[in-house]
Design a protein around this motif. Structure first.
Motif, PDB file in Angstrom:
ATOM      1  N   GLU A 338       0.908  -1.234  -0.135  1.00  0.00           N
ATOM      2  CA  GLU A 338      -0.207  -0.032   0.057  1.00  0.00           C
ATOM      3  C   GLU A 338       0.878   1.304   0.143  1.00  0.00           C
ATOM      4  OE1 GLU A 338      -3.010   2.505   2.859  1.00  0.00           O
ATOM      5  OE2 GLU A 338      -3.019   0.227   3.287  1.00  0.00           O
ATOM      6  N   ILE A 339       0.683   2.219  -0.959  1.00  0.00           N
ATOM      7  CA  ILE A 339       1.020   3.418  -0.888  1.00  0.00           C
ATOM      8  C   ILE A 339       0.374   4.454  -0.254  1.00  0.00           C
ATOM      9  CG2 ILE A 339       2.076   5.301  -2.270  1.00  0.00           C
ATOM     10  CD1 ILE A 339       2.953   3.240  -4.338  1.00  0.00           C
ATOM     11  N   PRO A 340       0.612   5.179   0.691  1.00  0.00           N
ATOM     12  CA  PRO A 340      -0.262   6.010   1.570  1.00  0.00           C
ATOM     13  C   PRO A 340      -0.409   7.260   0.537  1.00  0.00           C
ATOM     14  CG  PRO A 340       1.449   5.504   2.891  1.00  0.00           C
ATOM     15  CD  PRO A 340       1.791   5.138   1.527  1.00  0.00           C
ATOM     16  N   GLN A 341      -1.588   7.927   0.701  1.00  0.00           N
ATOM     17  CA  GLN A 341      -2.067   9.159  -0.349  1.00  0.00           C
ATOM     18  C   GLN A 341      -1.939  10.520   0.596  1.00  0.00           C
ATOM     19  OE1 GLN A 341      -2.523   8.539  -3.495  1.00  0.00           O
ATOM     20  NE2 GLN A 341      -2.244   6.475  -3.296  1.00  0.00           N
ATOM     21  N   VAL A 342      -1.814  11.471  -0.132  1.00  0.00           N
ATOM     22  CA  VAL A 342      -1.425  12.777   0.514  1.00  0.00           C
ATOM     23  C   VAL A 342      -2.815  13.470   0.350  1.00  0.00           C
ATOM     24  CG1 VAL A 342       0.053  14.642   0.939  1.00  0.00           C
ATOM     25  CG2 VAL A 342       0.975  12.333   0.903  1.00  0.00           C
ATOM     26  N   ALA A 343      -3.263  14.238   1.152  1.00  0.00           N
ATOM     27  CA  ALA A 343      -4.032  15.501   1.010  1.00  0.00           C
ATOM     28  C   ALA A 343      -3.890  16.596   1.749  1.00  0.00           C
ATOM     29  CB  ALA A 343      -5.513  14.889   1.443  1.00  0.00           C
ATOM     30  N   LEU A 344      -4.316  17.768   1.340  1.00  0.00           N
ATOM     31  CA  LEU A 344      -4.238  18.977   1.956  1.00  0.00           C
ATOM     32  C   LEU A 344      -5.666  19.762   2.326  1.00  0.00           C
ATOM     33  CD1 LEU A 344      -1.430  20.864  -0.097  1.00  0.00           C
ATOM     34  CD2 LEU A 344      -1.066  19.598   1.903  1.00  0.00           C
ATOM     35  N   SER A 356      -9.928  21.792   0.066  1.00  0.00           N
ATOM     36  CA  SER A 356      -9.191  20.401   0.460  1.00  0.00           C
ATOM     37  C   SER A 356      -8.832  19.792  -1.010  1.00  0.00           C
ATOM     38  CB  SER A 356      -9.877  19.764   0.979  1.00  0.00           C
ATOM     39  OG  SER A 356     -11.047  18.823   0.648  1.00  0.00           O
ATOM     40  N   CYS A 357      -7.745  18.867  -1.016  1.00  0.00           N
ATOM     41  CA  CYS A 357      -7.254  18.558  -2.484  1.00  0.00           C
ATOM     42  C   CYS A 357      -6.490  17.110  -1.988  1.00  0.00           C
ATOM     43  CB  CYS A 357      -6.621  19.367  -3.285  1.00  0.00           C
ATOM     44  SG  CYS A 357      -5.179  20.013  -2.332  1.00  0.00           S
ATOM     45  N   GLY A 358      -6.747  16.204  -2.523  1.00  0.00           N
ATOM     46  CA  GLY A 358      -6.201  14.975  -2.662  1.00  0.00           C
ATOM     47  C   GLY A 358      -5.493  14.649  -3.688  1.00  0.00           C
ATOM     48  N   ALA A 359      -4.458  14.054  -3.509  1.00  0.00           N
ATOM     49  CA  ALA A 359      -3.345  13.628  -4.788  1.00  0.00           C
ATOM     50  C   ALA A 359      -4.003  12.627  -5.747  1.00  0.00           C
ATOM     51  CB  ALA A 359      -2.055  13.396  -4.166  1.00  0.00           C
ATOM     52  N   TRP A 360      -4.799  11.543  -4.683  1.00  0.00           N
ATOM     53  CA  TRP A 360      -5.147  10.444  -5.627  1.00  0.00           C
ATOM     54  C   TRP A 360      -6.460  10.912  -6.335  1.00  0.00           C
ATOM     55  CZ3 TRP A 360      -6.042  11.472  -0.551  1.00  0.00           C
ATOM     56  CH2 TRP A 360      -7.174  11.651  -0.121  1.00  0.00           C
ATOM     57  N   VAL A 361      -6.970  11.824  -6.035  1.00  0.00           N
ATOM     58  CA  VAL A 361      -8.356  12.535  -6.853  1.00  0.00           C
ATOM     59  C   VAL A 361      -7.708  13.012  -8.067  1.00  0.00           C
ATOM     60  CG1 VAL A 361     -10.186  14.422  -7.101  1.00  0.00           C
ATOM     61  CG2 VAL A 361      -9.521  13.241  -4.748  1.00  0.00           C
ATOM     62  N   ALA A 362      -6.632  13.673  -8.290  1.00  0.00           N
ATOM     63  CA  ALA A 362      -5.897  13.904  -9.477  1.00  0.00           C
ATOM     64  C   ALA A 362      -5.017  12.890 -10.178  1.00  0.00           C
ATOM     65  CB  ALA A 362      -4.861  15.260  -9.242  1.00  0.00           C
ATOM     66  N   GLY A 363      -5.193  11.628  -9.608  1.00  0.00           N
ATOM     67  CA  GLY A 363      -4.558  10.588 -10.114  1.00  0.00           C
ATOM     68  C   GLY A 363      -2.880  10.415 -10.159  1.00  0.00           C
ATOM     69  N   VAL A 364      -2.455  11.265  -8.669  1.00  0.00           N
ATOM     70  CA  VAL A 364      -0.983  11.216  -8.536  1.00  0.00           C
ATOM     71  C   VAL A 364      -0.761  10.694  -7.321  1.00  0.00           C
ATOM     72  CG1 VAL A 364       0.609  12.672  -8.106  1.00  0.00           C
ATOM     73  CG2 VAL A 364      -0.905  13.431  -9.845  1.00  0.00           C
ATOM     74  N   GLN A 365       0.102   9.694  -7.342  1.00  0.00           N
ATOM     75  CA  GLN A 365       0.469   9.067  -5.847  1.00  0.00           C
ATOM     76  C   GLN A 365       1.832   9.468  -5.592  1.00  0.00           C
ATOM     77  OE1 GLN A 365      -0.198   4.932  -6.207  1.00  0.00           O
ATOM     78  NE2 GLN A 365       1.739   4.467  -7.346  1.00  0.00           N
ATOM     79  N   PRO A 366       2.318   9.334  -4.108  1.00  0.00           N
ATOM     80  CA  PRO A 366       3.751   9.698  -3.728  1.00  0.00           C
ATOM     81  C   PRO A 366       4.833   8.606  -4.455  1.00  0.00           C
ATOM     82  CG  PRO A 366       2.219   9.792  -1.943  1.00  0.00           C
ATOM     83  CD  PRO A 366       1.467   9.091  -3.375  1.00  0.00           C
ATOM     84  N   SER A 367       5.940   9.088  -4.580  1.00  0.00           N
ATOM     85  CA  SER A 367       7.202   8.189  -4.915  1.00  0.00           C
ATOM     86  C   SER A 367       7.626   7.626  -3.562  1.00  0.00           C
ATOM     87  CB  SER A 367       8.112   8.781  -5.454  1.00  0.00           C
ATOM     88  OG  SER A 367       8.691  10.027  -5.051  1.00  0.00           O
ATOM     89  N   VAL A 368       7.793   6.395  -3.490  1.00  0.00           N
ATOM     90  CA  VAL A 368       8.302   5.757  -2.149  1.00  0.00           C
ATOM     91  C   VAL A 368       9.411   5.006  -2.546  1.00  0.00           C
ATOM     92  CG1 VAL A 368       7.579   4.210  -0.366  1.00  0.00           C
ATOM     93  CG2 VAL A 368       5.997   5.870  -1.542  1.00  0.00           C
ATOM     94  N   ASP A 369      10.780   5.170  -1.680  1.00  0.00           N
ATOM     95  CA  ASP A 369      11.931   4.449  -1.983  1.00  0.00           C
ATOM     96  C   ASP A 369      12.101   3.322  -1.092  1.00  0.00           C
ATOM     97  OD1 ASP A 369      12.648   5.151   0.637  1.00  0.00           O
ATOM     98  OD2 ASP A 369      13.786   6.952  -0.060  1.00  0.00           O
ATOM     99  N   GLY A 374       8.455   8.328   1.465  1.00  0.00           N
ATOM    100  CA  GLY A 374       7.567   8.829   0.427  1.00  0.00           C
ATOM    101  C   GLY A 374       7.512  10.291   0.133  1.00  0.00           C
ATOM    102  N   ARG A 375       7.560  10.779  -0.920  1.00  0.00           N
ATOM    103  CA  ARG A 375       7.942  12.256  -1.014  1.00  0.00           C
ATOM    104  C   ARG A 375       6.832  12.644  -2.332  1.00  0.00           C
ATOM    105  NH1 ARG A 375      13.127  10.321  -0.505  1.00  0.00           N
ATOM    106  NH2 ARG A 375      14.142  11.429   1.213  1.00  0.00           N
ATOM    107  N   ILE A 376       6.535  13.643  -1.951  1.00  0.00           N
ATOM    108  CA  ILE A 376       5.338  14.406  -3.201  1.00  0.00           C
ATOM    109  C   ILE A 376       5.328  15.869  -2.993  1.00  0.00           C
ATOM    110  CG2 ILE A 376       3.087  14.266  -1.689  1.00  0.00           C
ATOM    111  CD1 ILE A 376       1.835  13.260  -4.312  1.00  0.00           C
ATOM    112  N   SER A 377       5.027  16.456  -3.975  1.00  0.00           N
ATOM    113  CA  SER A 377       4.902  18.042  -3.859  1.00  0.00           C
ATOM    114  C   SER A 377       3.621  18.473  -4.486  1.00  0.00           C
ATOM    115  CB  SER A 377       5.961  18.489  -4.664  1.00  0.00           C
ATOM    116  OG  SER A 377       7.242  18.077  -4.217  1.00  0.00           O
ATOM    117  N   VAL A 378       3.247  19.788  -4.270  1.00  0.00           N
ATOM    118  CA  VAL A 378       2.055  20.267  -4.675  1.00  0.00           C
ATOM    119  C   VAL A 378       2.277  21.799  -4.772  1.00  0.00           C
ATOM    120  CG1 VAL A 378       0.862  20.513  -2.296  1.00  0.00           C
ATOM    121  CG2 VAL A 378      -0.609  20.580  -4.433  1.00  0.00           C
ATOM    122  N   THR A 379       1.806  22.340  -5.657  1.00  0.00           N
ATOM    123  CA  THR A 379       1.913  23.722  -5.935  1.00  0.00           C
ATOM    124  C   THR A 379       0.686  24.418  -6.135  1.00  0.00           C
ATOM    125  OG1 THR A 379       4.138  23.601  -6.891  1.00  0.00           O
ATOM    126  CG2 THR A 379       2.867  25.718  -7.481  1.00  0.00           C
TER     127      THR A 379
END
Length: 771
Positions: A338-344, A356-369, A374-379
């Motif tokens: 499972e890859i956690p999902q990030v929201a603001l 509010s916004c969730g990365a998974w709603v936009a079809g984007v998921q964090p990168s996990v090494d 895990g890392r993700i950015s939002v602008t």
């Protein structure tokens, strides 16, 4: 004790005597110690530390570790078995929910009671009582017994009293965990204001993020022992490592956990929090993955960095509509498969959720090494917030966006200025135009080869300019008045109420539709709620394939509803005769049929709490709706959050509905669902318009509706609903019949797309605004 020391704990312990039976306690008194009839339980082993004035001490540890015992010893509600507690100053404490309150006293009486216990004079509390009430937000109930208060009202009032009397030392033991988001933010702002004026604070919490952000020192207690004390940046990672070990080895002890960070700081020699955090993060990144201790299943936010083009930090100054804001979020996850999902979430200073916004709603998921980082950015380009102060929180969800692994709220504060006088919260994208000719559909507004008559014209209606003409048509068609307030309420969120057909200056046909937030088999979508299909029957050929009925409905369907259009699906409630007219002209295709179900009124013992729009209870509606959502992934359904409930049932002009929270007598504070009813005394029944709840509770919610009908002296409950809803409510005592009301689909749409809606609608009487 030095005047700079607020608290000195000197070899303090607490031991309890445990008796197997009440008679053993009596025997112990009679034998006067010559024989022992009890077992000793040491809740807190000897502990020693001191706390300078103005510091915030975080206390971490598992449930039962001895944290609350320590805090009660400091407050004086318990007597230590050994040692001494030396306190320099006046203490105010929130040890548990409503501690010190008399349930039979009113809120106002308990303010004075609590203040007197803390040694505050009546004159002093007289000057503060109004501010206490306002901060707690319980003014409407302040003269009611606190036994009638919800848990949130209890803790808000207790916190307001404890912090308003300006104590030298404030002790908080997990009491804030029952507060809502707005209260949590305001309370933490007050805590920090107290710290800034020099108050000393002891803060016990399971939220490790709060410990790191708020506290300047921390102690870790496990099984009554003080394991470690020092900077939060040192204590929190090591305590988290211990919790991780417990997932694989429940018998693990703190000694079994190798420290993740190199720490030599003590309570008397602390690094600044930011320096400690930097060193901790650097050491963590340098630790070889093969040497890390065993980890359990968890996901936790590690770091959030925010910046604009000109500055970075947790407080940013931006210009409305001009400044880009970027957040870089990192987290640690040991979750398997499972890859956690990030929201603001963005709130204003009053605690109102702005967006509010969730990365998974936009079809984007964090990168996990490979190490689980895990890392993700939002602008946010050209941040459209208008002037004011706003807070951004970060949330870490499961893959479906349902379960919350961790949250950090707030992490960034935005101070927004603007170069103009616009007011509000956000600046929505928009454009201004000078008036021009009315928009018309393409000249050939039919699908036949027949040349259209020039007699009628078709265009989108204007809600204001065309209202009087549409009002006349409505009254002629339905033989009842059209009230302007209801009309504008109905189409409040529509850019245009629909398509109309005119002959010269006279409106002779109309097809209306309003947007409805919904889900299509679990995917968010905007549905069209059709209604007000009407034609002037005095006109010749109104129901022909070139007449006003066809032209208005065809215009709306082809321009608005269907695959790739504004609304993927639409629903309405025509009767059989009107449906057949649309079917003959290849406009409508029946996709579902409405049932009418009845149940007898029945006396039950459920607890019912009315909702008339209070924001705190509105958040409960959102929570119950989110619990219901996973069970609706097979349907086409309208969203039933508090925003919809307010619009549909509380704000509709010239109508009245009853909205009730339902709970069981054994758990009065736990709401299991919501029911919405309308009383029809002339027909001797109450109408069940809507409910919010999970399948396992649906029959309890039905029982609540039956109970309300009985309490109002009605004979039965009656409702309109689709077959999917009835499957949740079906009982042996139900009477159900198909009605002559159907749910039409757009026959001009892609047939494969249309087939997705057949038999899949979740609709109730409350979904119709047009009856």
């Amino acid at each position: 004790m030095s005047s700079n020391i607020a608290l000195h704990i000197d070899n303090v312990s607490k031991t309890y005597h445990l008796y197997d039976a009440p008679k053993d306690r009596l025997k112990q008194m009679l034998f006067r110690g010559r024989k022992q009839f009890f077992r000793e339980y040491q809740a807190l082993q000897p502990v020693s530390f001191f706390l300078p004035k103005g510091e915030v001490l975080g206390v971490v540890g598992r449930n039962g570790a001895g944290k609350s015992t320590l805090l009660q010893l400091i407050c004086g509600t318990l007597t230590p078995t050994t040692g001494h507690v030396n306190v320099n100053g006046r203490i105010a404490a929130l040890l548990e929910l409503g501690a010190g309150f008399n349930p039979q006293f009113t809120g106002r009486e308990n303010i004075y009671l609590s203040a007197s216990i803390m040694g505050i004079s009546r004159q002093e509390i007289d000057s503060k009582v109004e501010d206490i009430i306002d901060f707690a937000g319980v003014r409407n109930f302040i003269d009611q017994p606190v036994s009638t208060y919800s848990s949130g009202m209890y803790v808000r009032l207790a916190f307001s009293v404890a912090t308003s009397v300006e104590p030298d030392i404030l002790i908080i033991d997990e009491a804030l965990s029952v507060g809502d988001g707005d209260f949590a933010r305001r309370s933490f702002e007050r805590i920090m204001a107290m710290k800034e004026r020099g108050a000393t604070i002891l803060f016990c919490s399971h939220s490790l993020y709060q410990i790191e952000v708020l506290c300047s020192q921390a102690i870790w207690i496990e099984k009554g022992q003080l394991v470690k004390q020092g900077a939060p940046a040192d204590i929190v990672p090591e305590y988290q490592a211990f919790l991780d070990c417990l997932a694989d080895n429940p018998e693990a002890t703190p000694a079994d956990v190798q420290a993740r960070v190199v720490s030599s700081t003590t309570a008397s020699d602390l690094l600044p929090a930011e320096e400690s955090k930097t060193e901790t993060e650097a050491n963590t990144e340098q630790t070889p993955s093969g040497n890390t201790p065993p980890k359990g299943q968890y996901a936790r936010i590690q770091k959030v960095e925010a910046h604009t083009d000109t500055e970075k930090g947790d407080v940013l100054n931006i210009v409305s509509g001009q400044t880009d804001v970027t957040l870089h979020i990192s987290f640690k996850s040991t979750l398997k498969d499972e890859i956690p999902q990030v929201a603001l979430a963005v709130h204003n200073a009053a605690g109102q959720l702005i967006t509010s916004c969730g990365a998974w709603v936009a079809g984007v998921q964090p990168s996990v090494d490979a190490d689980g980082i895990g890392r993700i950015s939002v602008t946010f380009p050209k941040m459209p917030l208008l002037k004011g102060t706003y807070y951004i929180g970060v949330l870490l969800f499961c893959e479906r966006g349902l379960f919350l692994h961790d949250e950090a709220d707030p992490v960034v504060t935005l101070h927004v200025t603007q170069p103009n006088q616009e007011r509000g919260l956000v600046m929505l994208p928009h454009s201004w135009q000078q008036p021009g000719p009315a928009k018309r559909l393409k000249e050939d507004a039919i699908v036949t080869e027949r040349k259209p008559s020039g007699r009628w014209s078709v265009r989108e209606a204007d809600a204001v300019a065309d209202f009087e003409n549409i009002k006349r048509l409505f009254q002629d068609t339905f033989k009842q008045p059209l009230h302007e307030d209801v009309w504008h309420w109905k189409y409040r969120y529509a850019s245009s109420p629909g398509y109309m057909v005119s002959e010269g200056d006279e409106v002779v046909g109309f097809c209306g539709g309003a947007p409805r937030r919904g889900m299509v088999k679990g995917t968010p979508a905007t549905l069209a709620q059709l209604g007000d299909v009407m034609v002037d029957r005095r006109q010749r050929g109104v129901l022909t394939k070139t007449g006003p009925f066809y032209r208005s409905v065809y215009g709306f369907l082809t321009e608005k509803i269907g695959q790739g259009r504004d609304f993927p699906y639409g629903f309405g409630f025509p009767n059989r005769r009107h449906l057949r007219v649309g079917e003959r002209q290849n406009l409508y295709a029946a996709t579902d049929r409405i049932l009418e179900a009845q149940w007898p009124a029945k006396a039950n013992e459920l607890l019912l709490t009315p909702w008339t729009g209070e924001p705190q209870q509105g958040q409960v509606i959102d929570h119950l709706w989110q619990q219901m959502v996973p069970h609706l992934n097979s349907y086409l359904v309208g969203i039933r959050d508090q925003e919809w409930m307010r619009f549909r049932f509380l704000e509709k002009p010239m109508d009245h509905y009853q909205i009730w929270f339902v709970s069981q007598p054994e758990q009065p504070q736990t709401f299991i669902g919501v029911v919405v009813l309308k009383d029809h005394p002339e027909a001797d029944h109450m109408e069940l318009l809507d409910f919010i709840g999970t399948p396992e509770n649906s029959h309890i919610l039905l029982a609540a509706a039956q109970q309300l009908a009985a309490q109002n002296g009605r004979q039965r409950i009656q409702t309109w609903l689709s077959g999917n809803v009835y499957a949740w409510l079906e009982t042996d005592e139900a009477s159900v019949e198909p009605t002559e009301v159907f749910v039409p689909g757009n026959a001009l749409d892609n047939p494969e797309h249309l087939a997705e809606s057949k038999g899949n609608w979740w609709l109730m009487g409350g979904d119709s605004d047009f009856r």
